[in-house]
Design a protein around this motif. Structure first.
Motif, short mmCIF file in Angstrom:
data_model
loop_
_atom_site.label_atom_id
_atom_site.label_comp_id
_atom_site.label_asym_id
_atom_site.label_seq_id
_atom_site.Cartn_x
_atom_site.Cartn_y
_atom_site.Cartn_z
N SER A 1 2.56 4.75 -3.08
CA SER A 1 2.26 3.85 -1.95
C SER A 1 2.09 2.42 -2.44
O SER A 1 2.55 1.47 -1.79
CB SER A 1 1.00 4.31 -1.22
N ILE B 1 5.28 3.28 3.44
CA ILE B 1 4.24 4.02 2.72
C ILE B 1 4.14 5.46 3.21
O ILE B 1 3.95 6.40 2.42
CB ILE B 1 2.89 3.30 2.86
N GLY C 1 4.64 -0.17 -1.01
CA GLY C 1 4.02 -1.18 -0.17
C GLY C 1 4.16 -2.58 -0.73
O GLY C 1 4.49 -3.53 -0.01
#
Length: 511
Positions: A211, A67, A215
């Motif tokens: 992200s 991330i 992620g």
């Protein structure tokens, strides 16, 4: 010193010490991605964890680093590239120490999370600095030095981790970072040049979507094998979040203004092709490294130390290749070197398809050396050509995307070959078992097996398991060989920058 000055013919003071300091930090960070793996069983009891929950020690680090890696460009511009690099080294070293001092699984996961956050920028920034402090004609040598750390780290990591765990304690897997981190920080603080800051706004929405995608993808890849992939609702949720994150981010990147990553960076054909190549290199490098240690342990009965010794020549091959290619890239078309490297890599994987449980270690060592030579020939010219035509103002964002793509490729490669290994082993076992019957002449070689003796049948079952597993490993090696060969035509998309005329070795790259 400005970025422009750093990349010009002006001599950069203490370039050798800067390179050494940067590479210490790089090797420390790359090593940490694999060194802790072999220490997990020893951690389980001390931290009061179960075999299932202890994997969060790895997952927390991987997800946090994935991330934060795209944030490298913006944070470097906002706080200064030198200052951000120093902060990353300090943070990574401090949280490495805290990981070694962990008293519970919760504390370890938290410290590993922060270790991943601080360590994410070290590799892309080290590549950026090496490109900045070296003139363009020396970029090949600089990338050879950088690539050596990137590729050799994962190879020696499991062996070093196993030795530290067996001879001392698993906590030394993290404590070993302290002297390396201190030396790196002192060298960088003393000699690393200041780079002019470039203030820009922060695209929170773009960062949030990227992200989310990165992620969720990393969580899915890391947790898939543990929860039996798509039979678990968790994996479907993570897949949905991954697709949503990447889709919304792509639309935002194409239509928005002042986005988190400047869309103009993807107009450079060399850079985009380089991303595809480094994705494939990530698959081959770490997927093969993920397969070999358990294969040597399960099929050949090697200890951790012996496994490391058998795999060490692979690192030697990479080092030799990078030393040579750092010089060759000045005189030979980098595209030719990439093709030769891919050919050697494919050949090594072809050699690996001939593995048998009855062979000695010579073929494993030979294939490792050839693969190390091949990947070195691919990695260095690729890292050079990918940035040869990219505007220097995009360099930090480019190196962060380069590292992120390599890491995602590694994660996908490891997940795919692990799933195929498990499922193909079951299929091969079922297929081979059909031949275990009293009428098979081969069964007569096992005393009592044809007559239904339990001892004989147990030996036959062990042989079937062994052969089913070996065939599954060979299937994985064949798949990676096909992927390598399929990547070769992409070389045609690469273009070489114009060579500088005599007396002007830093001519502008061809647009």
């Amino acid at each position: 010193m400005s970025a422009a000055a750093a990349s010009s013919h002006e001599a950069v003071p203490h370039r050798g010490l800067i390179t050494l300091s940067i590479m210490l930090a790089t090797i420390m960070q790359v090593l940490d991605t694999t060194i802790a793996n072999v220490a997990l069983p020893a951690m389980t009891g001390d931290l009061g964890a179960s075999p299932d929950t202890i994997n969060w020690v790895l997952t927390s680090y991987i997800v946090a680093a994935a991330i934060m890696t795209p944030m490298t460009g913006w944070l470097s511009d906002r706080f200064g590239r030198r200052e951000f690099f120093l902060a990353s080294v300090v943070g990574f070293t401090v949280f490495s120490m805290l990981c070694g001092l962990s008293w519970s699984l919760e504390s370890m996961v938290m410290f590993r999370l922060f270790q991943g956050i601080f360590g994410a920028a070290i590799v892309p920034l080290s590549q950026t600095f090496l490109l900045d402090i070296n003139p363009k004609e020396n970029h090949g040598s600089a990338m050879a030095m950088w690539g050596a750390g990137i590729m050799v780290g994962p190879i020696i990591g499991p062996t070093l981790g196993g030795w530290l765990t067996e001879t001392m304690n698993w906590r030394w897997v993290f404590f070993i970072n302290l002297p390396v981190g201190i030396l790196s920080f002192l060298g960088c603080a003393a000699y690393l040049p200041n780079i002019a800051r470039r203030l820009r706004g922060f695209d929170f929405f773009g960062f949030a979507m990227l992200s989310l995608g990165v992620g969720a993808l990393q969580l899915m890849l890391d947790r898939g094998a543990e929860v039996d992939w798509f039979s678990a609702a968790e994996i479907w949720i993570e897949l949905g979040l991954c697709l949503i994150g990447f889709w919304v981010f792509t639309i935002h990147l194409m239509t928005g203004k002042d986005t988190f990553i400047d869309a103009h960076i993807f107009r450079d054909r060399n850079f985009v092709t380089g991303l595809v190549f480094i994705f494939i290199v990530g698959i081959i490098l770490l997927a093969s490294l993920a397969l070999l240690p358990p294969m040597l342990s399960r099929l050949f009965g090697h200890s951790t130390i012996l496994t490391g010794l058998v795999m060490a020549p692979r690192g030697v091959g990479s080092l030799v290749s990078m030393i040579l290619v750092g010089r060759l890239v000045r005189f030979i078309d980098a595209r030719v070197l990439v093709v030769v490297g891919l050919s050697l890599t494919a050949w090594s994987l072809h050699i690996m398809t001939g593995f048998t449980p009855q062979m000695d270690d010579h073929l494993i060592i030979l294939s490792g050396v050839v693969q190390g030579l091949g990947l070195g020939l691919v990695f260095v010219p690729l890292s050079t050509v990918a940035f040869a035509t990219l505007d220097p103002k995009y360099r930090t964002d480019g190196t962060s995307l380069f590292s992120l793509t390599r890491n995602i490729g590694s994660s996908i490669g490891i997940s795919v070959v692990t799933v195929l290994l498990t499922r193909n082993t079951q299929i091969n076992h079922a297929e081979l078992s059909t031949h275990i019957n009293p009428f098979n002449p081969a069964l007569q070689a096992i005393p009592g097996a044809a007559q239904g003796n339990p001892t004989g049948l147990s030996i036959a079952e062990q042989l079937v398991n062994q052969q089913a597993l070996m065939i599954s490993y060979i299937d994985d090696f064949k798949l990676m060989m096909i992927v390598t060969l399929a990547a070769m035509p992409l070389v045609l998309l690469l273009r070489m920058p114009k060579r500088a005329p005599a007396g002007d070795a830093v001519a502008a790259a061809m647009e």
